[in-house]
Design an enzyme around this catalytic site. Sequence first.
Site, short mmCIF file in Angstrom:
data_model
loop_
_atom_site.label_atom_id
_atom_site.label_comp_id
_atom_site.label_asym_id
_atom_site.label_seq_id
_atom_site.Cartn_x
_atom_site.Cartn_y
_atom_site.Cartn_z
N ASP A 102 1.04 -1.28 0.23
CA ASP A 102 0.02 0.10 -0.06
C ASP A 102 0.41 1.49 0.15
OD1 ASP A 102 -2.38 1.66 -0.04
OD2 ASP A 102 -2.73 1.06 2.42
N HIS A 109 -3.76 14.03 1.05
CA HIS A 109 -3.75 12.98 1.84
C HIS A 109 -3.34 13.45 3.01
CE1 HIS A 109 -5.15 9.42 4.44
NE2 HIS A 109 -4.22 9.34 4.40
N GLU A 177 -11.01 3.31 3.85
CA GLU A 177 -9.55 4.47 3.21
C GLU A 177 -10.10 4.41 2.29
OE1 GLU A 177 -5.59 3.68 4.29
OE2 GLU A 177 -5.88 5.37 5.55
N GLU A 179 -9.66 3.90 -2.15
CA GLU A 179 -8.17 3.69 -2.64
C GLU A 179 -8.11 3.25 -3.36
OE1 GLU A 179 -4.31 1.82 -0.74
OE2 GLU A 179 -5.27 3.41 1.31
N ASP A 211 -8.74 -0.15 2.05
CA ASP A 211 -7.69 0.18 3.30
C ASP A 211 -8.37 0.77 4.64
OD1 ASP A 211 -5.42 -1.10 5.21
OD2 ASP A 211 -4.91 1.53 4.53
N ARG A 215 -7.28 3.73 13.93
CA ARG A 215 -6.22 5.02 14.01
C ARG A 215 -5.91 4.49 15.55
NH1 ARG A 215 -5.69 5.95 8.76
NH2 ARG A 215 -7.54 6.57 7.66
N GLN A 218 -3.03 2.09 15.34
CA GLN A 218 -2.52 2.54 14.48
C GLN A 218 -1.84 3.36 15.10
OE1 GLN A 218 -3.87 4.17 11.09
NE2 GLN A 218 -1.88 4.60 9.77
N LYS A 231 -4.25 -2.44 10.69
CA LYS A 231 -4.20 -2.46 8.82
C LYS A 231 -4.34 -3.78 8.68
CE LYS A 231 -3.22 2.03 7.81
NZ LYS A 231 -3.98 3.17 6.55
N THR A 235 -8.80 -5.65 4.03
CA THR A 235 -8.74 -4.48 3.18
C THR A 235 -9.61 -5.22 2.08
OG1 THR A 235 -6.21 -4.49 3.52
CG2 THR A 235 -6.82 -3.59 1.63
N GLU A 339 -9.47 12.28 8.16
CA GLU A 339 -9.90 13.68 7.34
C GLU A 339 -10.77 14.83 7.93
OE1 GLU A 339 -7.33 13.76 3.34
OE2 GLU A 339 -7.98 11.36 3.86
CA CA Z 1 -4.02 3.11 3.20
#
Ligand code: CA
Length: 386
Positions: A102, A109, A177, A179, A211, A215, A218, A231, A235, A339
């Site tokens: 990834d 971002h 996420e 992607e 993904d 948080r 992480q 993570k 996915t 975000e």
């Molecule tokens: Ca990612």
Amino acid sequence: MRDRQGPEGFGADHLPYGVFSPPGGGPRVGVRYADRVVDLAAATGLPALATGSLDALLALGPSGWAQVREQAALAVADAGVPAYDVATVALHAPFTVGDYVDFYASEHHARNAAAVLRPDAPALPPAWRHLPIGYHGRAQTVVPSGTPVVRPVGQGRPPADGDGTPAFGPTRRLDLEAELGFVVGAGSALGERVAVDAFADHVFGVVGLNDWSARDLQGWEMAPLGPFLGKSFATSVSLWVTPLAALTGAWTDLPGQDPTPLPYLRSADGSTPRGLDVAVEVVLDGEVLSRPPYASTYWAPAQMLAHLTVNGASVRPGDLFASGTISGPGEDQLGSLLEMSTHGRGFLEDGQEVVLRYSAPGPAGGRITLGEVRGRVQPARHVGDT
Ligand code: CA
């Protein structure tokens, strides 16, 4: 002859590949055309397409891909080829994921995430504008669209009012996420590089990709080695793989790169490679939260593959590499809840469903609809265990 123009972006100019089982039958490769799945294994008689995955198709390489696509175009126009309403078939994981990488290719971002997570540090790490930053993820937990996502349990930062013992339990900051994923078809040899200009010789196509990220896990675990359990629990990828051959109308110039990247990240003529004009929609329980534009990312997919292999690391059929969270410059173009949290948006609750939708300019005008990525959050398991 069937109608040449399929509705909803699944016309004869698209023809994404998937793996399906018709009622009462075993898994095989098909192409999506309008609201139907056309049995490509039956149409072609190719053993590579009767295996229950795209793996053998991926390994054929560019000339084989072109031949199969020609046969697919004939098959969807031939009313004698078996075809099924997509609502009546079982759809399966499209291919066996090899290695999964990834990236972190969106500057918007990267800056937004840094502002939330590391407000006192520089927005971009020193290497960010010189190479596409990435990490190796967990291939085994790449799951097909529709697979429920169980809220992960793990360690978080010790509470400020505690004795220093880490928090432990279900994540309280489960995120998405948005992607785009790139599926490697033809592999490369150990010790060899894949040049920027050789991208289409190796990459078969694209998938939608979510993904999922915890948080709080992480934030506690990732310094200094990078993403790990925050993570690796899941996915999600789309059930349909759009071949690069259907994206010939979607290539576009990216916003620009400063400083000029090293020669191995450029084309032979010195130019920087193009990106893809893929529009993304982030939908939560039916509400469109944002519309991130993939055309706004900093690093091009060909640069990601060139960088991934510049040290001699090889790729093989089924390898998957993803863009990183796609965020545009606007407040309505953010690709993660992290975000959006600065605008008052919370994280994911049990029972909520995330759908990522994708579309792009078609090769013959109009737009094509890429495979969506769907996943519903399920409550954590083993909540009482420590
Ligand atoms: Ca990612």
